[in-house]
Design a protein around this motif. Structure first.
Motif, PDB file in Angstrom:
ATOM      1  N   LYS A 287       4.295   6.518  -5.106  1.00 32.05           N
ATOM      2  CA  LYS A 287       4.103   6.784  -6.533  1.00 32.05           C
ATOM      3  C   LYS A 287       3.296   8.070  -6.719  1.00 32.05           C
ATOM      4  O   LYS A 287       3.617   8.907  -7.562  1.00 32.05           O
ATOM      5  CB  LYS A 287       3.396   5.599  -7.202  1.00 32.05           C
ATOM      6  CG  LYS A 287       3.031   5.821  -8.646  1.00 32.05           C
ATOM      7  CD  LYS A 287       4.238   6.019  -9.516  1.00 32.05           C
ATOM      8  CE  LYS A 287       3.804   6.126 -10.971  1.00 32.05           C
ATOM      9  NZ  LYS A 287       4.785   6.816 -11.781  1.00 32.05           N
ATOM     10  N   SER A 288       2.254   8.230  -5.929  1.00 33.70           N
ATOM     11  CA  SER A 288       1.425   9.424  -6.014  1.00 33.70           C
ATOM     12  C   SER A 288       2.238  10.676  -5.687  1.00 33.70           C
ATOM     13  O   SER A 288       2.129  11.703  -6.370  1.00 33.70           O
ATOM     14  CB  SER A 288       0.243   9.297  -5.057  1.00 33.70           C
ATOM     15  OG  SER A 288      -0.507  10.476  -5.041  1.00 33.70           O
TER      16      SER A 288
ATOM     17  N   ASP B 100       0.815  -1.215   0.000  1.00 32.97           N
ATOM     18  CA  ASP B 100       0.000   0.000   0.000  1.00 32.97           C
ATOM     19  C   ASP B 100       0.846   1.261   0.000  1.00 32.97           C
ATOM     20  O   ASP B 100       0.457   2.267  -0.591  1.00 32.97           O
ATOM     21  CB  ASP B 100      -0.934   0.021   1.215  1.00 32.97           C
ATOM     22  CG  ASP B 100      -2.002  -1.050   1.142  1.00 32.97           C
ATOM     23  OD1 ASP B 100      -2.347  -1.473   0.020  1.00 32.97           O
ATOM     24  OD2 ASP B 100      -2.489  -1.466   2.200  1.00 32.97           O
TER      25      ASP B 100
ATOM     26  N   ARG C  31       3.502   1.780  -1.536  1.00 34.15           N
ATOM     27  CA  ARG C  31       3.979   2.054  -2.901  1.00 34.15           C
ATOM     28  C   ARG C  31       3.029   2.993  -3.640  1.00 34.15           C
ATOM     29  O   ARG C  31       3.457   3.810  -4.434  1.00 34.15           O
ATOM     30  CB  ARG C  31       4.164   0.751  -3.667  1.00 34.15           C
ATOM     31  CG  ARG C  31       5.329  -0.042  -3.157  1.00 34.15           C
ATOM     32  CD  ARG C  31       5.604  -1.268  -4.014  1.00 34.15           C
ATOM     33  NE  ARG C  31       6.573  -2.093  -3.328  1.00 34.15           N
ATOM     34  CZ  ARG C  31       6.320  -3.295  -2.839  1.00 34.15           C
ATOM     35  NH1 ARG C  31       5.141  -3.836  -2.997  1.00 34.15           N
ATOM     36  NH2 ARG C  31       7.251  -3.985  -2.219  1.00 34.15           N
ATOM     37  N   TYR C  32       1.729   2.859  -3.373  1.00 34.96           N
ATOM     38  CA  TYR C  32       0.768   3.767  -3.999  1.00 34.96           C
ATOM     39  C   TYR C  32       0.985   5.198  -3.524  1.00 34.96           C
ATOM     40  O   TYR C  32       0.890   6.140  -4.303  1.00 34.96           O
ATOM     41  CB  TYR C  32      -0.667   3.334  -3.701  1.00 34.96           C
ATOM     42  CG  TYR C  32      -1.040   2.016  -4.326  1.00 34.96           C
ATOM     43  CD1 TYR C  32      -1.131   1.878  -5.705  1.00 34.96           C
ATOM     44  CD2 TYR C  32      -1.298   0.908  -3.534  1.00 34.96           C
ATOM     45  CE1 TYR C  32      -1.463   0.672  -6.283  1.00 34.96           C
ATOM     46  CE2 TYR C  32      -1.636  -0.310  -4.111  1.00 34.96           C
ATOM     47  CZ  TYR C  32      -1.718  -0.424  -5.484  1.00 34.96           C
ATOM     48  OH  TYR C  32      -2.041  -1.615  -6.058  1.00 34.96           O
TER      49      TYR C  32
END
Length: 50
Positions: A20-21, A14, A16-17
């Motif tokens: 990335k965002s 989670d 990683r989201y």
């Protein structure tokens, strides 16, 4: 600290989201700074790697 407690509660995948965002957001802001010839205040900021 936020990140370690977040990963314990949500799991490593989670986060990683979120990273990335944030990367997408930073690049978008940098594009605008360059477009309008503004100084990037984050140019010398060291980021944490996860």
């Amino acid at each position: 600290m936020f990140i370690p407690s977040f990963t314990r509660n949500k799991g490593a995948s989670d986060i990683r989201y979120v990273t990335k965002s944030e990367s997408t957001h930073v690049e978008a802001v940098r594009t605008l700074l360059k477009k309008y010839n503004l100084t990037d205040p984050t140019v010398n900021v060291r980021y944490w790697r996860i």
